[in-house]
Design a protein around this motif. Structure first.
Motif, short mmCIF file in Angstrom:
data_model
loop_
_atom_site.label_atom_id
_atom_site.label_comp_id
_atom_site.label_asym_id
_atom_site.label_seq_id
_atom_site.Cartn_x
_atom_site.Cartn_y
_atom_site.Cartn_z
N ILE A 67 0.84 -1.20 0.00
CA ILE A 67 0.00 0.00 0.00
C ILE A 67 0.87 1.26 0.00
O ILE A 67 0.61 2.21 -0.74
N VAL A 68 1.93 1.27 0.81
CA VAL A 68 2.83 2.43 0.86
C VAL A 68 3.51 2.64 -0.49
O VAL A 68 3.58 3.76 -1.00
N ILE A 69 4.02 1.57 -1.09
CA ILE A 69 4.68 1.68 -2.40
C ILE A 69 3.67 2.13 -3.46
O ILE A 69 3.97 3.02 -4.27
N PHE A 70 2.49 1.55 -3.45
CA PHE A 70 1.46 1.92 -4.42
C PHE A 70 1.09 3.39 -4.28
O PHE A 70 0.97 4.10 -5.28
N CYS A 71 0.90 3.85 -3.05
CA CYS A 71 0.58 5.27 -2.82
C CYS A 71 1.73 6.17 -3.28
O CYS A 71 1.49 7.23 -3.86
N GLY A 72 2.96 5.74 -3.02
CA GLY A 72 4.11 6.51 -3.47
C GLY A 72 4.14 6.64 -4.98
O GLY A 72 4.44 7.71 -5.52
N LEU A 73 3.82 5.56 -5.68
CA LEU A 73 3.79 5.60 -7.14
C LEU A 73 2.60 6.40 -7.66
O LEU A 73 2.75 7.25 -8.55
N LEU A 74 1.43 6.14 -7.10
CA LEU A 74 0.21 6.80 -7.56
C LEU A 74 0.25 8.30 -7.32
O LEU A 74 -0.12 9.09 -8.18
N LEU A 75 0.75 8.71 -6.14
CA LEU A 75 0.78 10.13 -5.79
C LEU A 75 2.10 10.80 -6.16
O LEU A 75 2.30 11.97 -5.86
N GLU A 76 2.99 10.03 -6.79
CA GLU A 76 4.32 10.50 -7.14
C GLU A 76 5.04 11.09 -5.93
O GLU A 76 5.69 12.13 -6.00
N ASN A 77 4.91 10.38 -4.80
CA ASN A 77 5.54 10.80 -3.54
C ASN A 77 6.81 9.99 -3.35
O ASN A 77 6.76 8.80 -3.02
N GLN A 78 7.95 10.63 -3.58
CA GLN A 78 9.23 9.94 -3.52
C GLN A 78 9.55 9.44 -2.12
O GLN A 78 10.17 8.38 -1.96
N THR A 79 9.14 10.17 -1.09
CA THR A 79 9.40 9.75 0.28
C THR A 79 8.67 8.45 0.61
O THR A 79 9.25 7.52 1.17
N ALA A 80 7.40 8.38 0.25
CA ALA A 80 6.62 7.16 0.50
C ALA A 80 7.20 5.98 -0.28
O ALA A 80 7.30 4.87 0.25
#
Length: 115
Positions: A67-80
């Motif tokens: 979920i964290v990796i998916f959110c990082g990819l989906l939201l383009e959040n490099q930290t996540a």
């Protein structure tokens, strides 16, 4: 034989996590600082074995990591994304060396073996 596959699977997750972390050019200092962070969940064992096992297992399953990796990819959040890859590398490393999900009987009892 199944135990060997679990170790190989852990190695594969570790290697892939390292590859994608390096490919993304994230900070290796951050990687080494946070690599053992999920093991903070072991403090749950100070309360009792059942809470310790539940907390440890929560931090050592791939569900939240995905979920964290998916959110990082989906939201383009490099930290996540970086945190998710570090976290998955930690779980892969644990599985590779034989640490599995804990049973509530004792810290040493896990789904891979008795350490």
């Amino acid at each position: 034989m199944n135990k060997v596959f679990l170790h190989i699977e852990g190695l594969a997750v570790l290697v892939l996590s390292l590859y994608f972390y390096g490919y993304s050019q994230f900070s290796w200092l951050l990687f080494f600082i946070l690599l053992l962070a999920p093991d903070i969940s072991m403090f749950g064992y100070l309360i009792n074995n059942q809470i310790g096992a539940r907390l440890y297992n929560l931090f050592h399953t791939f569900t939240i990591v995905i979920i964290v990796i998916f959110c990082g990819l989906l939201l383009e959040n490099q930290t996540a994304l970086a945190i998710g890859l570090i976290w998955s590398a930690h779980i892969g490393m644990d599985r590779m060396i034989g640490y599995g999900l804990k049973y509530p009987t004792d810290f040493k009892d896990n789904h891979m073996n008795r350490v």
